[in-house]
Write an enzyme that holds these catalytic residues in place. Structure first.
Site, PDB file in Angstrom:
ATOM      1  N   GLU A 199       0.863  -1.199   0.161  1.00  0.00           N
ATOM      2  CA  GLU A 199       0.180  -0.158  -0.088  1.00  0.00           C
ATOM      3  C   GLU A 199       0.839   1.225  -0.121  1.00  0.00           C
ATOM      4  O   GLU A 199       0.419   2.374  -0.589  1.00  0.00           O
ATOM      5  CB  GLU A 199      -1.037  -0.108   1.135  1.00  0.00           C
ATOM      6  CG  GLU A 199      -1.995  -1.156   1.406  1.00  0.00           C
ATOM      7  CD  GLU A 199      -1.329  -2.400   2.209  1.00  0.00           C
ATOM      8  OE1 GLU A 199      -2.210  -2.914   2.920  1.00  0.00           O
ATOM      9  OE2 GLU A 199      -0.357  -2.600   1.979  1.00  0.00           O
ATOM     10  N   ASP A 240      21.369 -39.956  -4.742  1.00  0.00           N
ATOM     11  CA  ASP A 240      21.457 -38.710  -5.979  1.00  0.00           C
ATOM     12  C   ASP A 240      22.411 -37.579  -5.639  1.00  0.00           C
ATOM     13  O   ASP A 240      22.767 -36.908  -6.440  1.00  0.00           O
ATOM     14  CB  ASP A 240      19.968 -38.178  -6.066  1.00  0.00           C
ATOM     15  CG  ASP A 240      18.909 -39.126  -6.434  1.00  0.00           C
ATOM     16  OD1 ASP A 240      19.316 -40.064  -7.335  1.00  0.00           O
ATOM     17  OD2 ASP A 240      17.740 -38.762  -6.407  1.00  0.00           O
ATOM     18  N   GLY A 290      12.402 -39.625  -0.714  1.00  0.00           N
ATOM     19  CA  GLY A 290      11.753 -40.602  -1.915  1.00  0.00           C
ATOM     20  C   GLY A 290      10.535 -41.299  -1.092  1.00  0.00           C
ATOM     21  O   GLY A 290       9.801 -40.695  -0.196  1.00  0.00           O
TER      22      GLY A 290
END
Length: 389
Positions: free
Chosen positions: A84, A232, A322
């Site tokens: 605002e 990974d 996972g």
């Protein structure tokens, strides 16, 4: 003649609509359509602050005077001016008697900045249209009340659903007292997240992966299990597309290697474990990793983890897997929403993992139901989203 008179009485209702009533109705529809258009713009502006406003919500504002936009703004960063204020500065004297469209109730309390409601009153704003009230008890309803008390007309809840979706984690935090939890997975058409050898690069397409990187930048934390880290060796960052989330690893036995990428990048890391390996914990702490010892049960309780993260002011969580980690989250009933990327490939194999492993349900009738299921194309993939609770 009598038949003609009867027909005249029974024919169109508009014969009884005076020009004054007609134009009043036309004006109301016209104004409503304009209100929606301006609020959509305010929502679009709000989204620009997504990467820097945490723990505040995204907020956008548009000021309109005599059908012309005279001010725009959005909350740009935590601790900075609210939407605002930017809009008022741009509007200047044209803010007087103008209409403000804002995606969240103007604040009514002193924080890092002055109350926006006071600034709006001082500027002479004549009407405020808000997409939603603010669930924060410091403001909730107080901003609207102050505006009305000073003669400002207030209209609420325009595009409320869109506003809540934009700040779902913020609203969830105040409605339930718990962080918002989103589960994400990428799978093949036959529901596999990797091959039988554990290979998963890449099931989803490049466009989907980019969307996930952007998603991470809009979340306070990303959660994975230790198996994902070992397999990974991910960074779990936004890859330069925004702020990096806190990385959270569920590692009961603190098996994580000290050379793991997740421990050696700019973003902070929290590890939840059970067993107290003094030497390993000291080594992790030297790397700046926060370690949390959970109650020694058969498995780590997700509700406990989320309560701890909540105390750390982490309000929006992305669980990336996972399968066992995601299953535990569902079993503990902490999941609010899911995102499943469906890739047009078939993997097969009874030993290939699925997005939700764990013990599973014995009966179909006991399956977890989702709602508001939506689909959309993301490159070569299909993205499925749904609410869980």
């Amino acid at each position: 003649m009598k038949e003609e008179q009867a027909a005249l009485v029974l024919t169109p209702n508009r014969a009884f609509i005076t020009p004054k009533i007609y134009f009043r109705g036309f004006f109301m529809v016209y104004r409503q359509n304009n209100d929606i258009a301006y609020m959509k713009l305010a929502l679009k502006l709000a989204s620009k602050g997504s990467k820097r406003v945490f723990p505040n919500p995204m907020v956008g504002a548009v000021i309109v005077n005599n059908g012309k936009i005279v001010g725009r703004g959005y909350h740009r960063y935590f601790g900075g001016p609210h939407a605002e204020i930017y809009a008022l500065e741009q509007a200047g004297d044209l803010a007087k008697h103008a209409t403000l469209y804002v995606t969240l109730e103007p604040c009514a309390h002193w924080g890092k900045t002055p109350p926006c409601s006071d600034m709006l009153i001082r500027a002479g704003i004549g009407r405020v249209v808000a997409a939603s009230g603010d669930p924060n008890p410091k403001t909730a309803g107080k901003g609207f009340k102050k505006l009305v008390e000073h003669g400002v007309k207030v209209d609420k809840n325009l595009l409320k659903a869109e506003a809540h979706r934009q700040n779902c984690a913020y609203f969830e935090r105040f409605s339930s007292g718990q962080p918002h939890v989103l589960v994400k997975a990428a799978m093949s058409l036959d529901g596999k997240i990797c091959t039988r050898t554990g290979d998963s690069k890449w099931i989803s397409g490049e466009s989907s992966r980019k969307l996930v990187h952007e998603l991470r930048s809009n979340r306070d934390a990303v959660i994975v299990g230790i198996n994902t880290v070992l397999k990974d060796n991910p960074l779990l960052t936004s890859h330069g597309l925004g702020k990096n989330p806190v990385r959270v690893v569920i590692d009961p036995d603190f098996k994580i290697p000290l050379t793991a990428k997740i421990l050696n990048s700019d973003a902070p890391t929290i590890i939840f474990g059970r067993l107290k390996h003094k030497v390993k914990l000291e080594a992790l702490n030297k790397l700046g990793v926060i370690t949390v010892i959970c109650p020694n049960k058969n498995r780590i309780n997700f509700k406990y983890i989320i309560n701890i993260l909540n105390k750390m002011s982490i309000y929006s969580l992305l669980i990336e897997g996972g399968g066992e980690t995601i299953a535990a989250a569902f079993e503990d009933k902490v999941v609010d929403e899911i995102m499943m990327f469906l890739s047009p490939i078939i993997i097969g194999g009874r030993e290939a993992k699925t997005p939700v492993e764990g013990f599973g349900k014995a009966l179909v009738s006991n399956a977890i139901n989702v709602s508001r299921l939506k689909t959309r194309r993301i490159g070569k993939d299909i993205l499925l989203t749904a609410k869980v609770r």
